[in-house]
Design a protein around this motif. Structure first.
Motif, mmCIF file in Angstrom:
data_model
loop_
_atom_site.group_PDB
_atom_site.id
_atom_site.type_symbol
_atom_site.label_atom_id
_atom_site.label_comp_id
_atom_site.label_asym_id
_atom_site.label_seq_id
_atom_site.Cartn_x
_atom_site.Cartn_y
_atom_site.Cartn_z
ATOM 1 N N THR A 214 0.828 -1.206 0.000
ATOM 2 C CA THR A 214 0.000 0.000 0.000
ATOM 3 C C THR A 214 0.860 1.252 0.000
ATOM 4 O O THR A 214 0.515 2.262 -0.626
ATOM 5 N N SER B 3 0.201 4.030 -2.938
ATOM 6 C CA SER B 3 -0.410 5.309 -2.580
ATOM 7 C C SER B 3 0.648 6.270 -2.039
ATOM 8 O O SER B 3 1.464 5.900 -1.187
ATOM 9 N N PHE C 11 -0.251 7.285 1.868
ATOM 10 C CA PHE C 11 -0.423 6.252 2.887
ATOM 11 C C PHE C 11 0.488 6.476 4.089
ATOM 12 O O PHE C 11 0.078 6.286 5.244
ATOM 13 N N MET D 260 -6.290 0.751 2.218
ATOM 14 C CA MET D 260 -5.795 0.549 0.858
ATOM 15 C C MET D 260 -6.912 0.726 -0.159
ATOM 16 O O MET D 260 -6.728 1.342 -1.216
ATOM 17 N N VAL E 259 -6.090 3.683 -2.833
ATOM 18 C CA VAL E 259 -5.616 3.246 -4.154
ATOM 19 C C VAL E 259 -6.735 3.443 -5.171
ATOM 20 O O VAL E 259 -7.813 2.834 -5.059
#
Length: 322
Positions: free
Chosen positions: A18, A22, A25, A280, A284
């Motif tokens: 993740t 991203s 994150f 996530m 995402v």
């Protein structure tokens, strides 16, 4: 231990994946929010783990969270109840819910699924009744009380959300109770074989009642912290499906739905994995946000299938050795 290492490895993998998928994150704000949600769901997941260890189930967790989450601001802002009295009512209600569930299951011999499913409907219906189906919140008042959920503790330059402290306390106490006391061993023995536990002198009914009381107390504490965190609770959907997140986290963490198996650290790791997966899905872009419940269902199904396969493998190994 192998189960714990396996789920921990999966958590690390999803976390790292993740972070690559991203850009936001690893932002401090997102990580703090992730820790906060993990702590809140971790508390109710630990509660349901005790019930699952005995071979039971509790589907009323989300509705208990809803009732507590709506009742606290309702009592404080609309009824003028003092904070100590309101908190005492919340604790008494949680104890009563767990005790009643345990009595219905052990003395009336009702199935846990039926009892807690009725509780799921009953407690939410009661909440919608006494609130008039209106949203409840604290407004700009009770900031000191809300610090229990919104506050932060600086540790090594990182602001640790207050719910993490509550989770740590609950997890340590639960771990000691389950692994270091005779009552914890009684719960595990009960989950492995109820009849054998009964014949060995264990008061099975008392232990089942205790498990449901612990679960209800954790649900009440969770509901308290959830509403203090978000400052708003709608009776129609507050706490919806929270029992599924809790059960999924417990199953992911190594609790067998057959009972008799489970660790507190595994449940906490399972909760963290569930929350990282949710995070996530949100962050995402190419992952559809509406598949969240599909993932929960897949997690529970995978846990049940893995448990069944493991049981058959152990049985075959024992048969070959004999």
């Amino acid at each position: 231990m192998k189960k714990i290492l396996g789920i921990l490895s999966l958590l690390v993998f999803v976390f790292v994946a993740t972070s690559f998928l991203s850009d936001v994150f690893l932002d401090s704000y997102n990580l703090e929010n992730l820790l906060r949600r993990t702590a809140l769901f971790g508390i109710i997941s630990i509660g349901v783990a005790f019930v699952i260890i005995t071979g039971g189930i509790d589907l009323s967790i989300g509705s208990v969270v809803c009732l507590v989450g709506c009742a606290l601001p309702w009592m404080l802002t609309e009824q003028g109840v003092s904070v100590p009295v309101a908190l005492a009512v919340i604790i008494a209600f949680s104890l009563a819910v767990g005790f009643i569930h345990g009595i219905l299951i052990t003395k009336v011999k009702l199935q846990p699924f039926v009892v807690t499913l009725c509780g799921l409907l009953l407690y939410r219906g009661i909440t919608r009744g006494f609130t008039g189906d209106q949203s409840q919140g604290f407004g700009t008042d009770y900031k000191g009380l809300r610090e229990l959920a919104t506050g932060e503790v600086p540790i090594f330059g990182f602001d640790l959300p207050m719910p993490c402290i509550f989770l740590l306390v609950v997890a340590v106490l639960a771990g000691i109770f389950l692994n270091k006391t005779i009552y914890g061993r009684y719960l595990l023995a009960l989950g492995n074989n109820e009849e054998a536990a009964r014949f060995s002198g264990i008061n099975v009914d008392r232990m089942v009642i205790l498990a449901y009381v612990i679960c209800a107390l954790c649900s009440g504490l969770g509901g308290l912290l959830f509403v203090l965190d978000v400052n708003s609770a709608q009776p129609v959907d507050f706490g919806n499906f929270y029992e599924l997140y809790a059960i999924a986290a417990a199953v992911l963490g190594g609790c067998s739905l057959r009972g008799g198996v489970g660790t507190i650290i595994g449940v906490v790791i399972g909760t963290a994995l569930m929350q990282v997966l949710r995070n996530m899905i949100v962050l995402v872009d190419w992952i559809p946000t509406h598949i969240e419940y599909a993932i929960i269902g897949a997690v529970i199904l995978a846990g049940v299938v893995a448990d069944e396969l493991l049981k058959k493998a152990v049985a075959r190994r024992q048969a070959s050795q004999s």
